[in-house]
Scaffold this motif. Structure first.
Motif, PDB file in Angstrom:
ATOM      1  N   LEU A   1      29.687  81.521  26.404  1.00  0.00           N
ATOM      2  CA  LEU A   1      29.777  82.131  25.073  1.00  0.00           C
ATOM      3  C   LEU A   1      30.985  81.749  24.589  1.00  0.00           C
ATOM      4  CD1 LEU A   1      28.522  85.483  26.086  1.00  0.00           C
ATOM      5  CD2 LEU A   1      27.366  84.093  24.429  1.00  0.00           C
ATOM      6  N   PHE A   2      32.240  81.737  25.042  1.00  0.00           N
ATOM      7  CA  PHE A   2      33.638  81.222  24.566  1.00  0.00           C
ATOM      8  C   PHE A   2      33.329  80.011  24.395  1.00  0.00           C
ATOM      9  CE2 PHE A   2      35.095  84.997  27.063  1.00  0.00           C
ATOM     10  CZ  PHE A   2      35.323  85.880  26.169  1.00  0.00           C
ATOM     11  N   SER A   3      32.740  79.125  24.708  1.00  0.00           N
ATOM     12  CA  SER A   3      32.770  77.647  24.700  1.00  0.00           C
ATOM     13  C   SER A   3      31.535  77.284  23.447  1.00  0.00           C
ATOM     14  CB  SER A   3      32.228  76.947  25.838  1.00  0.00           C
ATOM     15  OG  SER A   3      33.288  77.231  26.849  1.00  0.00           O
ATOM     16  N   ALA A   4      30.835  78.250  23.068  1.00  0.00           N
ATOM     17  CA  ALA A   4      29.817  78.120  22.157  1.00  0.00           C
ATOM     18  C   ALA A   4      30.415  77.354  20.850  1.00  0.00           C
ATOM     19  CB  ALA A   4      29.068  79.169  21.826  1.00  0.00           C
ATOM     20  N   GLY A   5      29.786  76.073  20.468  1.00  0.00           N
ATOM     21  CA  GLY A   5      29.990  75.393  19.312  1.00  0.00           C
ATOM     22  C   GLY A   5      31.435  74.956  19.443  1.00  0.00           C
ATOM     23  N   GLY A   6      32.030  74.733  20.460  1.00  0.00           N
ATOM     24  CA  GLY A   6      33.382  74.057  20.565  1.00  0.00           C
ATOM     25  C   GLY A   6      33.662  73.396  21.667  1.00  0.00           C
ATOM     26  N   GLU A   7      34.989  73.306  22.355  1.00  0.00           N
ATOM     27  CA  GLU A   7      35.249  72.490  23.414  1.00  0.00           C
ATOM     28  C   GLU A   7      34.886  73.558  24.816  1.00  0.00           C
ATOM     29  OE1 GLU A   7      39.235  71.230  25.559  1.00  0.00           O
ATOM     30  OE2 GLU A   7      39.060  71.227  23.420  1.00  0.00           O
ATOM     31  N   LYS A   8      34.386  73.045  25.545  1.00  0.00           N
ATOM     32  CA  LYS A   8      33.916  73.746  26.936  1.00  0.00           C
ATOM     33  C   LYS A   8      35.283  74.043  27.584  1.00  0.00           C
ATOM     34  CE  LYS A   8      29.668  71.689  27.630  1.00  0.00           C
ATOM     35  NZ  LYS A   8      28.668  70.858  28.610  1.00  0.00           N
ATOM     36  N   LEU A   9      35.451  75.308  27.988  1.00  0.00           N
ATOM     37  CA  LEU A   9      36.525  75.730  28.734  1.00  0.00           C
ATOM     38  C   LEU A   9      36.261  75.336  29.894  1.00  0.00           C
ATOM     39  CD1 LEU A   9      36.347  79.572  27.335  1.00  0.00           C
ATOM     40  CD2 LEU A   9      38.057  77.707  26.868  1.00  0.00           C
ATOM     41  N   PRO A  10      37.627  75.386  30.837  1.00  0.00           N
ATOM     42  CA  PRO A  10      37.731  74.844  32.280  1.00  0.00           C
ATOM     43  C   PRO A  10      36.984  76.174  33.087  1.00  0.00           C
ATOM     44  CG  PRO A  10      39.939  75.161  31.405  1.00  0.00           C
ATOM     45  CD  PRO A  10      38.924  75.233  30.200  1.00  0.00           C
ATOM     46  N   LEU A  11      36.529  75.973  34.144  1.00  0.00           N
ATOM     47  CA  LEU A  11      36.168  76.961  34.956  1.00  0.00           C
ATOM     48  C   LEU A  11      36.971  77.043  36.050  1.00  0.00           C
ATOM     49  CD1 LEU A  11      33.684  79.001  35.601  1.00  0.00           C
ATOM     50  CD2 LEU A  11      32.688  77.082  36.480  1.00  0.00           C
ATOM     51  N   ILE A  12      37.760  78.061  36.456  1.00  0.00           N
ATOM     52  CA  ILE A  12      38.383  78.228  37.597  1.00  0.00           C
ATOM     53  C   ILE A  12      37.862  79.147  38.604  1.00  0.00           C
ATOM     54  CG2 ILE A  12      40.880  78.837  38.657  1.00  0.00           C
ATOM     55  CD1 ILE A  12      41.754  77.902  35.674  1.00  0.00           C
ATOM     56  N   LEU A  13      37.667  78.687  39.808  1.00  0.00           N
ATOM     57  CA  LEU A  13      36.936  79.411  40.860  1.00  0.00           C
ATOM     58  C   LEU A  13      37.849  79.580  42.104  1.00  0.00           C
ATOM     59  CD1 LEU A  13      33.452  77.876  40.770  1.00  0.00           C
ATOM     60  CD2 LEU A  13      34.249  80.146  39.701  1.00  0.00           C
ATOM     61  N   ASP A  14      38.221  80.520  42.283  1.00  0.00           N
ATOM     62  CA  ASP A  14      39.372  80.957  43.598  1.00  0.00           C
ATOM     63  C   ASP A  14      38.731  81.885  44.445  1.00  0.00           C
ATOM     64  OD1 ASP A  14      41.428  81.293  45.239  1.00  0.00           O
ATOM     65  OD2 ASP A  14      42.723  82.425  43.993  1.00  0.00           O
ATOM     66  N   GLU A  15      38.323  81.200  45.543  1.00  0.00           N
ATOM     67  CA  GLU A  15      37.369  81.784  46.858  1.00  0.00           C
ATOM     68  C   GLU A  15      36.328  82.670  46.151  1.00  0.00           C
ATOM     69  OE1 GLU A  15      37.930  81.367  49.757  1.00  0.00           O
ATOM     70  OE2 GLU A  15      40.020  80.404  49.705  1.00  0.00           O
ATOM     71  N   ALA A  16      35.618  82.093  45.215  1.00  0.00           N
ATOM     72  CA  ALA A  16      34.474  82.619  44.829  1.00  0.00           C
ATOM     73  C   ALA A  16      33.369  82.936  45.477  1.00  0.00           C
ATOM     74  CB  ALA A  16      34.057  81.760  43.430  1.00  0.00           C
ATOM     75  N   PHE A  17      33.214  81.904  46.705  1.00  0.00           N
ATOM     76  CA  PHE A  17      32.262  82.144  47.655  1.00  0.00           C
ATOM     77  C   PHE A  17      32.608  82.677  49.007  1.00  0.00           C
ATOM     78  CE2 PHE A  17      31.591  77.983  45.335  1.00  0.00           C
ATOM     79  CZ  PHE A  17      30.941  78.637  44.114  1.00  0.00           C
ATOM     80  N   ALA A  18      33.504  83.464  48.815  1.00  0.00           N
ATOM     81  CA  ALA A  18      34.057  83.974  50.316  1.00  0.00           C
ATOM     82  C   ALA A  18      33.025  84.777  50.965  1.00  0.00           C
ATOM     83  CB  ALA A  18      35.551  84.871  50.012  1.00  0.00           C
ATOM     84  N   GLN A  19      32.179  85.430  50.027  1.00  0.00           N
ATOM     85  CA  GLN A  19      31.209  86.295  50.987  1.00  0.00           C
ATOM     86  C   GLN A  19      29.702  85.786  51.199  1.00  0.00           C
ATOM     87  OE1 GLN A  19      31.673  90.789  50.742  1.00  0.00           O
ATOM     88  NE2 GLN A  19      32.923  90.200  48.724  1.00  0.00           N
TER      89      GLN A  19
END
Length: 106
Positions: A34-52
């Motif tokens: 949503l924040f990237s719609a129509g513009g530059e794609k935002l970076p995605l930062i995943l910190d231990e997103a798959f811990a569980q």
């Protein structure tokens, strides 16, 4: 959460930790889009997103992230060697791995 099989509503507090983390990841990915719609794609930062996550969930999530990573920087932080191996395998080696400190294999 609405069960697709029964249509019953289940409160998030009744879900497993892995399922709750999947919901949080879905919300984060949707917000990034949503924040990237129509513009530059935002970076995605995943910190231990798959811990569980179990191995299957982790693999499926990494496959999806690999699909949406085109034109977007993804920074994936983990302490699990297995997640690094999966990311390398799924991305076809198109990832840069920077190891800080000691990392133990799972």
């Amino acid at each position: 959460v609405v069960s697709p099989e029964t249509g019953e509503v289940t409160p998030a507090s009744a879900l497993s930790g892995g399922t709750t983390d999947q919901l949080y990841l879905a919300v984060r990915l949707a917000a990034a889009e949503l924040f990237s719609a129509g513009g530059e794609k935002l970076p995605l930062i995943l910190d231990e997103a798959f811990a569980q996550y179990d191995d299957h969930r982790t693999e499926q999530a990494l496959k999806f992230i690999t699909k949406i990573a085109d034109g977007r920087q993804v920074i994936f932080l983990t302490c699990k060697g297995r997640e690094v191996e999966l990311a390398r395998e799924i991305s076809g080696g198109r990832c840069n791995v920077l190891q800080l400190g000691y990392m133990e294999s799972d």
